[in-house]
Design a protein around this motif. Structure first.
Motif, PDB file in Angstrom:
ATOM      1  N   SER A   2       0.825  -1.201   0.000  1.00 34.21           N
ATOM      2  CA  SER A   2       0.000   0.000   0.000  1.00 34.21           C
ATOM      3  C   SER A   2       0.863   1.256   0.000  1.00 34.21           C
ATOM      4  CB  SER A   2      -0.922   0.002   1.224  1.00 34.21           C
ATOM      5  OG  SER A   2      -0.159  -0.034   2.405  1.00 34.21           O
ATOM      6  N   THR A   3       0.284   2.325  -0.519  1.00 37.35           N
ATOM      7  CA  THR A   3       0.985   3.604  -0.574  1.00 37.35           C
ATOM      8  C   THR A   3       1.023   4.244   0.809  1.00 37.35           C
ATOM      9  OG1 THR A   3       0.129   3.881  -2.818  1.00 37.35           O
ATOM     10  CG2 THR A   3       1.090   5.815  -1.766  1.00 37.35           C
ATOM     11  N   LYS A   4       2.150   4.831   1.167  1.00 39.79           N
ATOM     12  CA  LYS A   4       2.288   5.467   2.469  1.00 39.79           C
ATOM     13  C   LYS A   4       1.363   6.682   2.568  1.00 39.79           C
ATOM     14  CE  LYS A   4       7.182   4.176   2.933  1.00 39.79           C
ATOM     15  NZ  LYS A   4       8.559   4.706   3.072  1.00 39.79           N
ATOM     16  N   GLU A   5       0.845   6.897   3.770  1.00 41.62           N
ATOM     17  CA  GLU A   5      -0.064   8.021   3.975  1.00 41.62           C
ATOM     18  C   GLU A   5       0.621   9.358   3.718  1.00 41.62           C
ATOM     19  OE1 GLU A   5      -2.351   8.212   7.501  1.00 41.62           O
ATOM     20  OE2 GLU A   5      -3.090   6.158   7.359  1.00 41.62           O
ATOM     21  N   GLU A   6       1.929   9.454   4.085  1.00 42.36           N
ATOM     22  CA  GLU A   6       2.639  10.710   3.855  1.00 42.36           C
ATOM     23  C   GLU A   6       2.818  10.996   2.366  1.00 42.36           C
ATOM     24  OE1 GLU A   6       5.762   7.742   5.535  1.00 42.36           O
ATOM     25  OE2 GLU A   6       3.648   8.237   5.822  1.00 42.36           O
ATOM     26  N   ASP A   7       2.956   9.914   1.563  1.00 45.30           N
ATOM     27  CA  ASP A   7       3.066  10.098   0.113  1.00 45.30           C
ATOM     28  C   ASP A   7       1.735  10.579  -0.468  1.00 45.30           C
ATOM     29  OD1 ASP A   7       5.676   9.311   0.180  1.00 45.30           O
ATOM     30  OD2 ASP A   7       5.298   7.254  -0.453  1.00 45.30           O
ATOM     31  N   ILE A   8       0.634  10.011   0.036  1.00 49.84           N
ATOM     32  CA  ILE A   8      -0.689  10.428  -0.419  1.00 49.84           C
ATOM     33  C   ILE A   8      -0.935  11.887  -0.062  1.00 49.84           C
ATOM     34  CG2 ILE A   8      -3.168  10.098  -0.062  1.00 49.84           C
ATOM     35  CD1 ILE A   8      -2.657   7.123   0.225  1.00 49.84           C
ATOM     36  N   GLU A   9      -0.533  12.266   1.143  1.00 51.21           N
ATOM     37  CA  GLU A   9      -0.718  13.653   1.566  1.00 51.21           C
ATOM     38  C   GLU A   9       0.116  14.606   0.716  1.00 51.21           C
ATOM     39  OE1 GLU A   9      -0.464  16.386   5.639  1.00 51.21           O
ATOM     40  OE2 GLU A   9       0.011  14.235   5.705  1.00 51.21           O
ATOM     41  N   THR A  10       1.363  14.204   0.411  1.00 50.85           N
ATOM     42  CA  THR A  10       2.214  15.032  -0.451  1.00 50.85           C
ATOM     43  C   THR A  10       1.588  15.189  -1.829  1.00 50.85           C
ATOM     44  OG1 THR A  10       4.220  14.304   0.694  1.00 50.85           O
ATOM     45  CG2 THR A  10       4.501  15.223  -1.512  1.00 50.85           C
ATOM     46  N   TYR A  11       1.081  14.089  -2.381  1.00 53.52           N
ATOM     47  CA  TYR A  11       0.428  14.098  -3.700  1.00 53.52           C
ATOM     48  C   TYR A  11      -0.779  15.029  -3.685  1.00 53.52           C
ATOM     49  CZ  TYR A  11      -1.583  12.070  -7.991  1.00 53.52           C
ATOM     50  OH  TYR A  11      -2.115  11.882  -9.240  1.00 53.52           O
ATOM     51  N   ASN A  12      -1.619  14.918  -2.646  1.00 55.44           N
ATOM     52  CA  ASN A  12      -2.810  15.762  -2.548  1.00 55.44           C
ATOM     53  C   ASN A  12      -2.440  17.234  -2.429  1.00 55.44           C
ATOM     54  OD1 ASN A  12      -4.356  13.472  -2.646  1.00 55.44           O
ATOM     55  ND2 ASN A  12      -4.800  13.415  -0.463  1.00 55.44           N
ATOM     56  N   ASN A  13      -1.378  17.520  -1.674  1.00 54.71           N
ATOM     57  CA  ASN A  13      -0.929  18.909  -1.524  1.00 54.71           C
ATOM     58  C   ASN A  13      -0.438  19.474  -2.853  1.00 54.71           C
ATOM     59  OD1 ASN A  13      -1.505  18.972   1.206  1.00 54.71           O
ATOM     60  ND2 ASN A  13       0.543  18.361   1.830  1.00 54.71           N
ATOM     61  N   LEU A  14       0.263  18.642  -3.631  1.00 59.70           N
ATOM     62  CA  LEU A  14       0.727  19.089  -4.944  1.00 59.70           C
ATOM     63  C   LEU A  14      -0.453  19.361  -5.872  1.00 59.70           C
ATOM     64  CD1 LEU A  14       3.768  16.686  -5.469  1.00 59.70           C
ATOM     65  CD2 LEU A  14       3.875  19.180  -5.314  1.00 59.70           C
ATOM     66  N   LEU A  15      -1.458  18.489  -5.819  1.00 60.04           N
ATOM     67  CA  LEU A  15      -2.651  18.676  -6.649  1.00 60.04           C
ATOM     68  C   LEU A  15      -3.341  19.990  -6.298  1.00 60.04           C
ATOM     69  CD1 LEU A  15      -4.659  17.643  -8.732  1.00 60.04           C
ATOM     70  CD2 LEU A  15      -5.779  16.336  -6.925  1.00 60.04           C
ATOM     71  N   SER A  16      -3.445  20.274  -5.013  1.00 64.08           N
ATOM     72  CA  SER A  16      -4.055  21.520  -4.579  1.00 64.08           C
ATOM     73  C   SER A  16      -3.205  22.726  -4.993  1.00 64.08           C
ATOM     74  CB  SER A  16      -4.238  21.502  -3.058  1.00 64.08           C
ATOM     75  OG  SER A  16      -4.831  22.698  -2.605  1.00 64.08           O
TER      76      SER A  16
END
Length: 222
Positions: A2-16
């Protein structure tokens, strides 16, 4: 894996972070005959970036950097602009084909087809079932008042959705774009599903628990 939560958060922040750049790039690609507005195209781009988020992170770690994410959204924008030139789905294409621009039914300039679409709707059975179950209300109360697995913003989005607010209304309240709200909504759904587990036993409440579990699965589908 599974993808790490910190990676998902970084991805979401970049999208925003790149929302204005995505809109600008779409505007440069979009032609006057495109049936979707630049904002609608951006929504489709965001949907695809969120849907394939884990695959993007696993395939290329550079997607978690500004330069890598910029390449990712540029490629996605090009594809989406081309794929949606006549609508997102076959029903969209049929919608635009059926519109009669000369047949206006009110002072807002709506055609009869637009008017019918605006007044015809369906009840959301998932939320109706959610509201009828006392155990679901207890779970909602637990999430809002006693749990700690949601961030402050995710909790605000959850409360807004529970009140029946749309992503645009929640975005205005939080001071963020509706795309950012969509990111938070998907992330909090995953957290809720991973943190709520119901084990059935032979008690008389088993049937009620089954119904509650069914409601959760319908409200937050895989």
């Amino acid at each position: 894996m599974s993808t790490k939560e910190e990676d998902i958060e970084t991805y979401n922040n970049l999208l925003s972070f790149f929302q204005s750049d995505i809109l600008y790039f779409i505007s440069s690609l979009r032609r006057p005959g495109h049936v979707l507005s630049a904002e609608e195209i951006r929504a489709e781009v965001n949907y695809r970036l969120i849907r394939y988020r884990e695959n993007s992170i696993k395939k290329n770690e550079e997607s978690l950097t500004k330069s890598g994410f910029a390449k990712l959204f540029c490629g996605t924008c090009k594809n989406v602009v081309r794929w949606t030139c006549q609508g997102v789905k076959p029903r969209d294409v049929k919608y635009f084909q059926n519109k009669r621009p000369n047949y206006v039914v009110n002072q807002n300039g709506d055609t009869f087809f637009d008017f019918i679409c605006s007044i015809t709707g369906e009840s959301n059975e998932n939320f109706l079932e959610f509201e009828k179950c006392d155990r679901m209300k207890n779970i909602k109360t637990w999430i809002e008042e006693y749990s700690d697995f949601l961030t402050e913003r995710e909790l605000l989005v959850f409360k807004g959705m529970a009140k029946g607010l749309g992503v645009n209304e929640i975005g205005i309240e939080l001071g963020v774009t509706h795309q950012a709200v969509t990111c938070l909504w998907q992330t909090l759904q995953e957290k809720i599903k991973s943190n709520i587990r119901v084990e059935l036993n032979s008690s008389s409440d088993a049937d009620f628990i089954k119904k509650a579990t069914y409601s959760i699965n319908r409200l937050f589908p895989s």
